[in-house]
Enzyme design. Structure first.
Site, PDB file in Angstrom:
ATOM      1  N   GLY A   1       1.008  -1.254  -0.225  1.00 59.24           N
ATOM      2  CA  GLY A   1      -0.171  -0.122  -0.335  1.00 59.24           C
ATOM      3  C   GLY A   1       0.743   1.586   0.346  1.00 59.24           C
ATOM      4  N   THR A   2       0.011   2.356  -0.071  1.00 60.79           N
ATOM      5  CA  THR A   2       0.558   3.967  -0.694  1.00 60.79           C
ATOM      6  C   THR A   2       0.088   4.659   0.283  1.00 60.79           C
ATOM      7  OG1 THR A   2      -0.125   4.450  -2.126  1.00 60.79           O
ATOM      8  CG2 THR A   2       2.019   3.084  -2.679  1.00 60.79           C
ATOM      9  N   GLY A   3       0.788   6.050   1.104  1.00 60.37           N
ATOM     10  CA  GLY A   3       0.109   6.610   1.445  1.00 60.37           C
ATOM     11  C   GLY A   3       0.960   7.940   1.350  1.00 60.37           C
ATOM     12  N   GLY A   4       0.221   8.784   2.187  1.00 57.79           N
ATOM     13  CA  GLY A   4       0.210  10.038   2.400  1.00 57.79           C
ATOM     14  C   GLY A   4       2.787  10.281   2.755  1.00 57.79           C
TER      15      GLY A   4
ATOM     16  N   GLY B   1       4.448   7.244   1.649  1.00 57.01           N
ATOM     17  CA  GLY B   1       5.348   6.538   1.565  1.00 57.01           C
ATOM     18  C   GLY B   1       4.819   5.391   1.636  1.00 57.01           C
TER      19      GLY B   1
ATOM     20  N   VAL C   1       4.335   1.063   1.646  1.00 58.22           N
ATOM     21  CA  VAL C   1       4.676  -0.607   2.530  1.00 58.22           C
ATOM     22  C   VAL C   1       4.932  -1.550   1.706  1.00 58.22           C
ATOM     23  CG1 VAL C   1       3.258  -1.602   4.564  1.00 58.22           C
ATOM     24  CG2 VAL C   1       3.561   0.874   4.798  1.00 58.22           C
TER      25      VAL C   1
ATOM     26  N   LYS D   1       8.252  -0.146   6.028  1.00 59.71           N
ATOM     27  CA  LYS D   1       7.812   1.092   5.683  1.00 59.71           C
ATOM     28  C   LYS D   1       8.475   1.849   5.619  1.00 59.71           C
ATOM     29  CE  LYS D   1       4.164   3.167   7.765  1.00 59.71           C
ATOM     30  NZ  LYS D   1       3.336   4.090   8.862  1.00 59.71           N
TER      31      LYS D   1
ATOM     32  N   ASP E   1      -5.321   8.849  15.191  1.00 59.48           N
ATOM     33  CA  ASP E   1      -5.811   9.004  13.743  1.00 59.48           C
ATOM     34  C   ASP E   1      -6.097   7.400  13.901  1.00 59.48           C
ATOM     35  OD1 ASP E   1      -5.888   9.305  11.465  1.00 59.48           O
ATOM     36  OD2 ASP E   1      -3.746   8.445  10.624  1.00 59.48           O
TER      37      ASP E   1
END
Length: 621
Positions: free
Chosen positions: A336-339, A341, A343, A357, A452
């Site tokens: 997966g990706t996110g703000g 970076g 994983v 990560k 979060d």
């Protein structure tokens, strides 16, 4: 000329261009700083939406398509709402949101940084005669008549209906273009940006121009508090009286990029050699500073890992081990990706499967979140918190190695169709999550606020045991203070409104977010869902409204009430425990943090509900 060319080259290295906090493009549209399409970038009070490659603005009475963004003039142009079919009423005048105070039309969220500019000429349509006593131009010569006569879609507004025009906005407190359908105002409006009356109305530029004020430096808790912005430190701001991350000597605040920029170099042809030398020195100094910061972060991570508490053993991995584990970070291993970076799934040399990560290269926020996650997870040890195996510090950006949890997130199980969770499984997941959070708040020292909590940050293993993950935004509390003063960060739909307003983070902020997760477990609906009716987009508001009407069971996932064995007694207990969880969730969602339970109290209540349910299940026929 050669010296001058070199000077330009060095200037280009000093002035890096795009802000490190800038959000990625949405479709073909660039999203300049400080606009934010995700909590990990931009500024939260400049939030816009990126939906299926299109930018939109969420106002109190609906979503508005963004036509264009002008970074230089700091404004955006949104499309105004169309007229309802065969009607002279705009869609945002129909059933206005309670959050807008019952006012129809464009009503901006005043907690956001946008305002209506004076470049808009507003044409109000289908107005009552009471408007004749207003300062609006409602005469027969008003330009609104030209629009109505030349626009087929406005045919319903023709006839004896009054129309008016005026120039809107112009101040930072201009947040509304009001309409109403009760006969005491106008039921529709159209906005024209920089109207040129010499043109045919079909050539006018339609839309509503909104401006934004340049962002200030980030707020912080007090001297010594960490600052996300490089080349800044937390100090008292004499203009506002609070603490902000003010730029260090030699740097000035660059509001267009959200960074502290070098004050630059002297000018003058007679001292070009001195300018060039200074430029070289500045670039070298900046590179040296960055290298020193990288080395400092590596030492910090190594020190954190060597002092890891919680009875765990963590280790420092080499870059070679990480590359072997991920097949050189192959895209086939990407989870997966996110703000922050990316994983990756990896397999260590000893055969242990892990999640790795990697912070985005050059992304300061992502890098700091990774370091923060190492700091937090190295101090805790609980069966319902994801475990950290170690980190890697000899790469361009830090990497964190976690235990691999193979069964996806709670969000995927509830909303993406990964599988169906029965009511007992949902109760167990709720309890396990609550126990993990209660540990962070009560057993960890100093206490830890996750900041979060959401269904996508709850992992499930093959036995459906919950693990809370993603501690990139978490904060260590000061044991002697009631709260941590920090900029509001989190996820839309889960964010504690009191924390958002006051910038005061407490354990009760996590309690609020967990209340939303409880509602997801009961309803199988998303925290924010724009496919629901306007008033029901926010899940918390949706359930609260239904409960106040006495329709609490209407929001429950009907599959949880599907009893094939006809056991009426067990059905009664199931319904009672579902209502019990809803009532517990609503207590977590109370407006004032002082009225919310602690996570320990939430955990105890869930434990009681599960015991009630399990007892009934044992004796059911």
């Amino acid at each position: 000329m050669l010296a001058f060319s070199l000077l330009l080259l060095y200037f280009s290295q000093i002035c890096d261009g795009a802000s490190p906090y800038q959000c990625p493009s949405c479709g073909n549209a660039t999203v300049p700083f400080p606009l934010s399409t995700d909590p990990s970038c931009g500024r939260p009070d400049y939030a816009i939406l990126c939906r299926q490659g299109n930018l939109e603005l969420q106002a109190l009475n609906g979503r508005y398509s963004i036509q264009r963004i002008d970074r230089e003039s700091r404004n955006i142009v949104i499309s105004s709402m169309p007229l309802a079919p065969a009607s002279c009423t705009t869609l945002d005048a129909i059933n206005p949101s309670p959050a807008s105070g019952g006012s129809g039309g464009l009503v901006l969220n005043q907690s956001q940084a946008f305002n209506v500019t004076s470049s808009n000429t507003i044409l109000f349509l289908n107005c009552s005669s009471i408007l004749l006593r207003s300062p609006l131009n409602c005469s027969s010569s008003s330009v609104c008549h030209r629009y109505i006569d030349s626009t087929p879609s406005a045919s319903a507004c023709r006839g004896d209906n009054l129309c008016c025009s005026f120039t809107a906005g112009g101040s930072s407190t201009s947040h509304t273009i009001r309409t109403r359908t009760d006969g005491l105002g106008c039921s529709a409006y159209v906005s024209v940006v920089r109207m040129d009356q010499s043109l045919d109305p079909r050539q006018w530029s339609y839309g509503v121009e909104l401006g934004w004020a340049p962002p200030r430096e980030l707020q912080c808790g007090g001297e010594g508090d960490d600052c996300d912005t490089e080349d800044s430190s937390c100090r008292m701001d004499s203009t506002s009286g609070g603490f902000r991350c003010l730029c260090d000597p030699g740097y000035v605040w660059n509001s267009d990029e959200g960074v502290c920029s070098s004050t630059g170099l002297a000018s003058g042809g007679a001292v070009l050699a001195a300018i060039l030398a200074t430029a070289i020195f500045v670039v070298h100094k900046r590179r040296s500073r960055r290298a020193m910061k990288r080395a400092s972060r590596a030492q910090e991570l190594a020190l954190i890992m060597s002092n890891a508490g919680g009875g765990k053993t963590s280790r420092i991995f080499t870059a070679g081990e990480m590359k072997r584990a991920t097949n050189n970070f192959s895209k086939e291993r990407l989870l997966g990706t996110g703000g922050f970076g990316e994983v990756y799934k990896g397999t260590l040399d000893d055969g242990v499967v892990v999640a790795i990560k990697l912070a985005k290269l050059g992304n300061i926020k992502g890098r700091d979140q990774v370091i923060n996650e190492v700091r937090v997870l190295s101090q805790v040890n609980h069966r319902n918190l994801v475990r950290i195996w170690g980190c890697c510090v000899d790469t361009g950006e830090p990497l964190v190695v976690y235990e691999y949890i193979p069964n996806g997130t709670l969000y995927e199980w509830l909303h993406v169709g990964r599988g169906f969770l029965d009511w007992r499984s949902r109760l167990r997941i709720a309890l396990q999550t609550a126990e993990g959070l209660a540990y962070l708040h009560s057993a960890a020292y100093p206490p830890i606020y996750h900041r979060d909590v959401k269904s996508s940050n709850i992992l499930l293993d093959n036995s459906l045991v919950a693990r809370v993950c993603d501690f990139g935004l978490s904060r260590l509390a000061e044991p002697d203070l009631s709260h941590v003063s920090t900029c509001a960060q989190g996820t839309l739909g889960y964010l504690d409104p009191e924390y958002y307003r006051k910038y005061q983070l407490t354990d009760k902020s996590d309690v609020y977010s967990f209340g939303v997760v409880l509602l997801e477990l009961v309803t199988s609906q998303k925290a924010i869902d724009f496919s629901r009716d306007q008033d029901d987009i926010n899940l918390a508001m949706y359930v609260i409204a239904r409960t106040e009407r006495g329709d609490v069971m209407d929001v429950v996932d009907k599959r949880l009430l599907d009893f094939h064995n006809g056991d009426n007694a067990f059905e009664v207990v199931t319904r009672e425990t579902i209502v019990g969880v809803v009532m517990l969730a609503l207590n977590c969602l109370r407006e004032s943090k002082d009225e919310r339970p602690t996570m320990k109290e939430v955990s105890d209540e869930l434990n009681y509900i599960i015991e009630t349910y399990d007892t009934a299940e044992v004796y059911k026929f």
